[in-house]
Design a protein around this motif. Structure first.
Motif, PDB file in Angstrom:
ATOM      1  N   PRO A   1     107.898  52.577  66.358  1.00  0.00           N
ATOM      2  CA  PRO A   1     109.338  52.825  66.201  1.00  0.00           C
ATOM      3  C   PRO A   1     110.150  52.462  67.452  1.00  0.00           C
ATOM      4  O   PRO A   1     111.263  51.944  67.342  1.00  0.00           O
ATOM      5  CB  PRO A   1     109.413  54.329  65.928  1.00  0.00           C
ATOM      6  N   VAL A   2     109.581  52.692  68.616  1.00  0.00           N
ATOM      7  CA  VAL A   2     110.279  52.336  69.866  1.00  0.00           C
ATOM      8  C   VAL A   2     110.437  50.822  69.955  1.00  0.00           C
ATOM      9  O   VAL A   2     111.521  50.315  70.285  1.00  0.00           O
ATOM     10  CB  VAL A   2     109.507  52.874  71.092  1.00  0.00           C
ATOM     11  N   MET A   3     109.366  50.084  69.656  1.00  0.00           N
ATOM     12  CA  MET A   3     109.446  48.622  69.691  1.00  0.00           C
ATOM     13  C   MET A   3     110.415  48.105  68.631  1.00  0.00           C
ATOM     14  O   MET A   3     111.129  47.131  68.853  1.00  0.00           O
ATOM     15  CB  MET A   3     108.062  48.009  69.499  1.00  0.00           C
ATOM     16  N   GLY A   4     110.464  48.765  67.480  1.00  0.00           N
ATOM     17  CA  GLY A   4     111.428  48.386  66.444  1.00  0.00           C
ATOM     18  C   GLY A   4     112.859  48.576  66.905  1.00  0.00           C
ATOM     19  O   GLY A   4     113.724  47.734  66.642  1.00  0.00           O
ATOM     20  N   MET A   5     113.125  49.666  67.596  1.00  0.00           N
ATOM     21  CA  MET A   5     114.483  49.910  68.109  1.00  0.00           C
ATOM     22  C   MET A   5     114.856  48.887  69.180  1.00  0.00           C
ATOM     23  O   MET A   5     115.989  48.389  69.205  1.00  0.00           O
ATOM     24  CB  MET A   5     114.585  51.326  68.681  1.00  0.00           C
ATOM     25  N   VAL A   6     113.929  48.558  70.072  1.00  0.00           N
ATOM     26  CA  VAL A   6     114.189  47.539  71.091  1.00  0.00           C
ATOM     27  C   VAL A   6     114.487  46.202  70.421  1.00  0.00           C
ATOM     28  O   VAL A   6     115.430  45.493  70.809  1.00  0.00           O
ATOM     29  CB  VAL A   6     113.006  47.416  72.070  1.00  0.00           C
ATOM     30  N   ALA A   7     113.724  45.851  69.403  1.00  0.00           N
ATOM     31  CA  ALA A   7     113.954  44.595  68.687  1.00  0.00           C
ATOM     32  C   ALA A   7     115.314  44.591  68.005  1.00  0.00           C
ATOM     33  O   ALA A   7     116.038  43.591  68.037  1.00  0.00           O
ATOM     34  CB  ALA A   7     112.843  44.370  67.663  1.00  0.00           C
ATOM     35  N   LEU A   8     115.692  45.716  67.407  1.00  0.00           N
ATOM     36  CA  LEU A   8     116.984  45.809  66.740  1.00  0.00           C
ATOM     37  C   LEU A   8     118.139  45.676  67.728  1.00  0.00           C
ATOM     38  O   LEU A   8     119.099  44.931  67.487  1.00  0.00           O
ATOM     39  CB  LEU A   8     117.095  47.130  65.978  1.00  0.00           C
TER      40      LEU A   8
ATOM     41  N   CYS B   1     120.878  42.659  67.896  1.00  0.00           N
ATOM     42  CA  CYS B   1     122.319  42.919  67.789  1.00  0.00           C
ATOM     43  C   CYS B   1     123.080  42.382  68.992  1.00  0.00           C
ATOM     44  O   CYS B   1     124.190  41.853  68.853  1.00  0.00           O
ATOM     45  CB  CYS B   1     122.574  44.419  67.650  1.00  0.00           C
ATOM     46  N   VAL B   2     122.501  42.510  70.170  1.00  0.00           N
ATOM     47  CA  VAL B   2     123.203  42.108  71.398  1.00  0.00           C
ATOM     48  C   VAL B   2     123.106  40.604  71.631  1.00  0.00           C
ATOM     49  O   VAL B   2     124.100  39.945  71.942  1.00  0.00           O
ATOM     50  CB  VAL B   2     122.639  42.889  72.610  1.00  0.00           C
ATOM     51  N   GLN B   3     121.900  40.035  71.489  1.00  0.00           N
ATOM     52  CA  GLN B   3     121.689  38.641  71.865  1.00  0.00           C
ATOM     53  C   GLN B   3     121.440  37.703  70.693  1.00  0.00           C
ATOM     54  O   GLN B   3     121.456  36.492  70.871  1.00  0.00           O
ATOM     55  CB  GLN B   3     120.505  38.535  72.819  1.00  0.00           C
ATOM     56  N   GLY B   4     121.177  38.237  69.532  1.00  0.00           N
ATOM     57  CA  GLY B   4     120.882  37.385  68.387  1.00  0.00           C
ATOM     58  C   GLY B   4     119.428  36.973  68.363  1.00  0.00           C
ATOM     59  O   GLY B   4     118.571  37.621  68.941  1.00  0.00           O
ATOM     60  N   ARG B   5     119.175  35.878  67.696  1.00  0.00           N
ATOM     61  CA  ARG B   5     117.808  35.413  67.545  1.00  0.00           C
ATOM     62  C   ARG B   5     117.479  34.382  68.597  1.00  0.00           C
ATOM     63  O   ARG B   5     118.386  33.737  69.089  1.00  0.00           O
ATOM     64  CB  ARG B   5     117.645  34.818  66.149  1.00  0.00           C
ATOM     65  N   PRO B   6     116.276  34.156  68.959  1.00  0.00           N
ATOM     66  CA  PRO B   6     115.059  34.842  68.567  1.00  0.00           C
ATOM     67  C   PRO B   6     114.889  36.154  69.340  1.00  0.00           C
ATOM     68  O   PRO B   6     115.292  36.267  70.496  1.00  0.00           O
ATOM     69  CB  PRO B   6     113.950  33.863  68.940  1.00  0.00           C
ATOM     70  N   VAL B   7     114.288  37.115  68.715  1.00  0.00           N
ATOM     71  CA  VAL B   7     114.060  38.412  69.341  1.00  0.00           C
ATOM     72  C   VAL B   7     112.836  38.347  70.257  1.00  0.00           C
ATOM     73  O   VAL B   7     112.826  38.935  71.322  1.00  0.00           O
ATOM     74  CB  VAL B   7     113.869  39.502  68.265  1.00  0.00           C
ATOM     75  N   LEU B   8     111.814  37.606  69.848  1.00  0.00           N
ATOM     76  CA  LEU B   8     110.600  37.490  70.646  1.00  0.00           C
ATOM     77  C   LEU B   8     110.586  36.201  71.449  1.00  0.00           C
ATOM     78  O   LEU B   8     110.968  35.140  70.962  1.00  0.00           O
ATOM     79  CB  LEU B   8     109.355  37.546  69.752  1.00  0.00           C
TER      80      LEU B   8
ATOM     81  N   LYS C   1     106.800  38.536  74.071  1.00  0.00           N
ATOM     82  CA  LYS C   1     107.522  39.667  74.632  1.00  0.00           C
ATOM     83  C   LYS C   1     108.958  39.615  74.145  1.00  0.00           C
ATOM     84  O   LYS C   1     109.423  38.586  73.650  1.00  0.00           O
ATOM     85  CB  LYS C   1     107.439  39.704  76.153  1.00  0.00           C
ATOM     86  N   PHE C   2     109.644  40.732  74.288  1.00  0.00           N
ATOM     87  CA  PHE C   2     111.034  40.777  73.845  1.00  0.00           C
ATOM     88  C   PHE C   2     111.878  39.904  74.750  1.00  0.00           C
ATOM     89  O   PHE C   2     111.795  39.986  75.958  1.00  0.00           O
ATOM     90  CB  PHE C   2     111.554  42.213  73.859  1.00  0.00           C
ATOM     91  N   GLY C   3     112.724  39.072  74.148  1.00  0.00           N
ATOM     92  CA  GLY C   3     113.617  38.214  74.906  1.00  0.00           C
ATOM     93  C   GLY C   3     114.889  38.950  75.284  1.00  0.00           C
ATOM     94  O   GLY C   3     115.921  38.743  74.669  1.00  0.00           O
ATOM     95  N   THR C   4     114.793  39.796  76.290  1.00  0.00           N
ATOM     96  CA  THR C   4     115.939  40.639  76.652  1.00  0.00           C
ATOM     97  C   THR C   4     116.720  40.104  77.841  1.00  0.00           C
ATOM     98  O   THR C   4     117.738  40.673  78.196  1.00  0.00           O
ATOM     99  CB  THR C   4     115.472  42.066  76.970  1.00  0.00           C
ATOM    100  N   MET C   5     116.261  39.040  78.477  1.00  0.00           N
ATOM    101  CA  MET C   5     117.008  38.496  79.610  1.00  0.00           C
ATOM    102  C   MET C   5     118.109  37.574  79.108  1.00  0.00           C
ATOM    103  O   MET C   5     117.964  36.880  78.112  1.00  0.00           O
ATOM    104  CB  MET C   5     116.084  37.729  80.548  1.00  0.00           C
ATOM    105  N   THR C   6     119.211  37.563  79.809  1.00  0.00           N
ATOM    106  CA  THR C   6     120.323  36.680  79.444  1.00  0.00           C
ATOM    107  C   THR C   6     120.260  35.402  80.267  1.00  0.00           C
ATOM    108  O   THR C   6     119.563  35.343  81.286  1.00  0.00           O
ATOM    109  CB  THR C   6     121.675  37.382  79.688  1.00  0.00           C
ATOM    110  N   ALA C   7     120.997  34.398  79.870  1.00  0.00           N
ATOM    111  CA  ALA C   7     121.016  33.124  80.595  1.00  0.00           C
ATOM    112  C   ALA C   7     121.676  33.309  81.970  1.00  0.00           C
ATOM    113  O   ALA C   7     121.402  32.545  82.891  1.00  0.00           O
ATOM    114  CB  ALA C   7     121.767  32.079  79.788  1.00  0.00           C
ATOM    115  N   ASP C   8     122.529  34.294  82.122  1.00  0.00           N
ATOM    116  CA  ASP C   8     123.192  34.531  83.396  1.00  0.00           C
ATOM    117  C   ASP C   8     122.286  35.158  84.441  1.00  0.00           C
ATOM    118  O   ASP C   8     122.575  35.114  85.623  1.00  0.00           O
ATOM    119  CB  ASP C   8     124.406  35.471  83.195  1.00  0.00           C
ATOM    120  N   THR C   9     121.178  35.744  83.994  1.00  0.00           N
ATOM    121  CA  THR C   9     120.309  36.473  84.917  1.00  0.00           C
ATOM    122  C   THR C   9     119.456  35.548  85.737  1.00  0.00           C
ATOM    123  O   THR C   9     118.753  34.740  85.390  1.00  0.00           O
ATOM    124  CB  THR C   9     119.411  37.447  84.125  1.00  0.00           C
TER     125      THR C   9
END
Length: 76
Positions: A33-40, A44-51, A68-76
Motif C-alpha cells: 500500500p505504501v508503494m501504491g501511494m508513492v506511485a499514485l 499525479c505530480v509528474q505523470g508517466r512513466p511512474v517507474l 525504481k520510482f521516477g521521483t526526480m525532476t528534470a530541474d534537479t
C-alpha cells in the motif's frame, strides 16, 4: 570437509533464493500500500512513466534491470 562444502553450495543455490523470495513476499504485504501511494502521487505530480528503468552491472558484472520510482525532476 567435503560435506560442509556441499552444504554451502546447496544453500547458495537453493536456500538463499528461497529465503530472498520468502522475505520479499512477506515484506510486500505491508509495503504494497505504501508503494501504491508513492506511485499514485508520482503519477499525479509528474505523470508517466511512474517507474524508472536502468540496466546496471550486478554480480560478476552481469547486467540486471533496476526499477525504481521516477521521483526526480528534470530541474534537479
Amino acid at each position: 570437509m567435503r560435506g560442509e562444502i556441499r552444504q554451502r553450495t546447496m544453500y547458495r543455490r537453493w536456500g538463499k533464493a528461497a529465503l530472498d523470495r520468502t522475505l520479499a513476499v512477506l515484506l510486500l504485504v505491508p509495503l504494497g500500500p505504501v508503494m501504491g501511494m508513492v506511485a499514485l502521487v508520482a503519477w499525479c505530480v509528474q505523470g508517466r512513466p511512474v517507474l524508472f528503468r536502468q540496466v546496471r552491472p550486478g554480480w560478476e558484472e552481469r547486467p540486471f534491470e533496476l526499477l525504481k520510482f521516477g521521483t526526480m525532476t528534470a530541474d534537479t
